[in-house]
Scaffold this active site. Structure first.
Site, PDB file in Angstrom:
ATOM      1  N   GLU A  35       0.352  -1.237  -0.118  1.00 41.12           N
ATOM      2  CA  GLU A  35      -0.026  -0.211  -0.190  1.00 41.12           C
ATOM      3  C   GLU A  35       0.539   1.481  -0.060  1.00 41.12           C
ATOM      4  O   GLU A  35       0.929   2.119  -0.850  1.00 41.12           O
ATOM      5  CB  GLU A  35      -1.037   0.102   0.865  1.00 41.12           C
ATOM      6  CG  GLU A  35      -1.700  -0.932   1.119  1.00 41.12           C
ATOM      7  CD  GLU A  35      -3.487  -1.113  -0.570  1.00 41.12           C
ATOM      8  OE1 GLU A  35      -3.117   0.383  -0.844  1.00 41.12           O
ATOM      9  OE2 GLU A  35      -3.400  -2.140  -0.572  1.00 41.12           O
ATOM     10  N   TYR A 118      -6.049   6.749   4.446  1.00 47.21           N
ATOM     11  CA  TYR A 118      -6.330   5.309   3.447  1.00 47.21           C
ATOM     12  C   TYR A 118      -5.380   4.531   4.047  1.00 47.21           C
ATOM     13  O   TYR A 118      -5.845   2.989   3.463  1.00 47.21           O
ATOM     14  CB  TYR A 118      -5.920   6.272   1.609  1.00 47.21           C
ATOM     15  CG  TYR A 118      -5.827   5.007   0.979  1.00 47.21           C
ATOM     16  CD1 TYR A 118      -6.669   4.231   0.056  1.00 47.21           C
ATOM     17  CD2 TYR A 118      -4.293   4.585   0.564  1.00 47.21           C
ATOM     18  CE1 TYR A 118      -6.785   3.338  -0.485  1.00 47.21           C
ATOM     19  CE2 TYR A 118      -4.217   3.874  -0.237  1.00 47.21           C
ATOM     20  CZ  TYR A 118      -5.639   3.108  -0.552  1.00 47.21           C
ATOM     21  OH  TYR A 118      -5.075   1.862  -1.278  1.00 47.21           O
ATOM     22  N   ASP A 136     -10.040   5.507  -3.236  1.00 48.94           N
ATOM     23  CA  ASP A 136      -9.146   5.892  -3.725  1.00 48.94           C
ATOM     24  C   ASP A 136      -8.767   7.125  -5.071  1.00 48.94           C
ATOM     25  O   ASP A 136     -10.522   7.458  -5.093  1.00 48.94           O
ATOM     26  CB  ASP A 136      -7.549   4.952  -3.797  1.00 48.94           C
ATOM     27  CG  ASP A 136      -7.934   3.568  -4.846  1.00 48.94           C
ATOM     28  OD1 ASP A 136      -8.665   4.517  -5.673  1.00 48.94           O
ATOM     29  OD2 ASP A 136      -7.099   3.611  -5.648  1.00 48.94           O
ATOM     30  N   CYS A 191     -13.369   0.953 -15.125  1.00 51.96           N
ATOM     31  CA  CYS A 191     -13.778   2.835 -15.709  1.00 51.96           C
ATOM     32  C   CYS A 191     -12.884   3.271 -15.565  1.00 51.96           C
ATOM     33  O   CYS A 191     -12.747   4.312 -14.396  1.00 51.96           O
ATOM     34  CB  CYS A 191     -14.969   2.600 -14.174  1.00 51.96           C
ATOM     35  SG  CYS A 191     -16.213   3.902 -14.082  1.00 51.96           S
ATOM     36  N   CYS A 198     -16.563   0.656 -20.882  1.00 54.84           N
ATOM     37  CA  CYS A 198     -18.128   0.280 -20.230  1.00 54.84           C
ATOM     38  C   CYS A 198     -18.663  -1.317 -20.520  1.00 54.84           C
ATOM     39  O   CYS A 198     -19.383  -1.237 -19.990  1.00 54.84           O
ATOM     40  CB  CYS A 198     -18.884   1.617 -20.761  1.00 54.84           C
ATOM     41  SG  CYS A 198     -18.432   3.322 -20.435  1.00 54.84           S
ATOM     42  N   CYS A 201     -18.311  -4.098 -18.401  1.00 52.47           N
ATOM     43  CA  CYS A 201     -17.807  -3.179 -16.831  1.00 52.47           C
ATOM     44  C   CYS A 201     -19.321  -4.187 -16.592  1.00 52.47           C
ATOM     45  O   CYS A 201     -20.867  -4.327 -17.278  1.00 52.47           O
ATOM     46  CB  CYS A 201     -18.545  -1.837 -17.070  1.00 52.47           C
ATOM     47  SG  CYS A 201     -18.947  -0.972 -15.142  1.00 52.47           S
ATOM     48  N   CYS A 207     -25.124   1.375 -14.203  1.00 54.99           N
ATOM     49  CA  CYS A 207     -24.856   2.506 -14.038  1.00 54.99           C
ATOM     50  C   CYS A 207     -25.501   4.187 -14.142  1.00 54.99           C
ATOM     51  O   CYS A 207     -25.649   4.321 -14.926  1.00 54.99           O
ATOM     52  CB  CYS A 207     -23.788   2.447 -15.137  1.00 54.99           C
ATOM     53  SG  CYS A 207     -22.438   3.928 -14.789  1.00 54.99           S
TER      54      CYS A 207
END
Length: 292
Positions: A35, A118, A136, A191, A198, A201, A207
């Site tokens: 991270e 975060y 994020d 995305c 798309c 997705c 959406c």
């Protein structure tokens, strides 16, 4: 429109990238290291360095025992090297105050040096399966589009962004953690900011952005970050010299890396202030902790 967690988790289970810090055998320490390294740095650059670090320093106490100079050398070209010193400081606290075990709850993680909102939530979720909103840039973009029907997320707001994600999380802790990882993955590989895929997705049908006709982002433009010629670039050149030699160097060895004397000296001063460079008793320059 809330995001269908079952659809998204099913997609993640079948399509997620096989990243080493996602594997069951990865320790919480491995997740924490990933991270910190992944902040503002692409996966492809992080993965080989991550493997090197975990092989060399498999537990926090091993990293804590290394000098700051060793840590900065091993950080290599990942950029933003202060992250390396923050990770070293966190490892020291984990080793001395937490029995060499990365804490599992957000508040304790936040108490570690260099660990922000975060990272604390990401470690709690991804290492320990806790229910915690992990936000994020990718997550913010997915929520802006899929939930709010906007082309982009606009300037961040910690309170608003956390609340947006909190309401989407399944109540079950393990499912919530999986959903958080899936939401982040969706923003990273499908995305995306410039060319969203798309058609691939899993939540396309629900959406809000699609239903609104995919309106363009209308908010303030995000400043594009250049690198060449910036202070960050010059700082990196100066650090490269020190990483490339086992002994302290005279200032003349640093002066050759950049022609602008004022900028070069300003950058060297900032490295000294940040603790990324130290000056020895005889006036030479070195990575921290290696030559007193």
């Amino acid at each position: 429109m809330p995001i269908d967690s079952e659809l998204l988790i099913d997609w993640f289970d079948s399509c997620a990238r096989d990243l080493p810090w996602r594997r069951p055998e990865c320790t919480a320490w491995g997740v924490l290291v990933s991270e910190i390294m992944l902040q503002q740095t692409p996966v492809a650059r992080v993965e080989p360095i991550w493997h090197e670090w975990l092989a060399r320093w498999p537990v926090p106490s091993a990293l804590a025992a290394a000098s700051q100079g060793e840590v900065l050398r091993a950080w290599g070209k990942l950029g933003y090297p202060r992250r390396a010193l923050r990770l070293h400081a966190a490892a020291t606290a984990i080793a001395t105050e937490h029995g060499d075990v990365v804490p599992s709850d957000v508040d304790t993680l936040l108490s570690l040096p260099g660990i922000g909102a975060y990272t604390a939530r990401a470690v709690a979720a991804f290492a320990y399966g806790k229910r915690a909103p992990v936000v994020d840039t990718n997550v913010r973009r997915v929520v802006a589009r899929a939930v709010h029907g906007a082309g982009g997320a606009g300037p961040p707001s910690n309170t608003r962004d956390m609340a947006d994600v909190e309401v989407l999380l399944p109540r079950d802790e393990a499912r919530a953690a999986r959903f958080s990882a899936a939401l982040m993955e969706l923003g990273a590989v499908v995305c995306t900011a410039r060319s969203p895929r798309c058609a691939d997705c899993p939540v396309y049908d629900d959406c809000a952005w699609q239903k609104a006709g995919r309106p363009a982002y209308q908010g303030p433009a995000k400043a594009t970050q250049k690198y060449a010629g910036t202070d960050r670039h010059v700082r990196g050149l100066l650090l490269d010299v020190l990483r490339g030699t086992p002994e302290p160097v005279w200032k003349a060895s640093l002066d050759v890396v950049w022609p602008d004397t004022g900028q070069r000296d300003r950058c060297l001063d900032s490295l000294l202030v940040d603790g990324l460079v130290e000056q020895t008793a005889d006036g030479r320059f070195a990575l921290p902790g290696e030559h007193r």
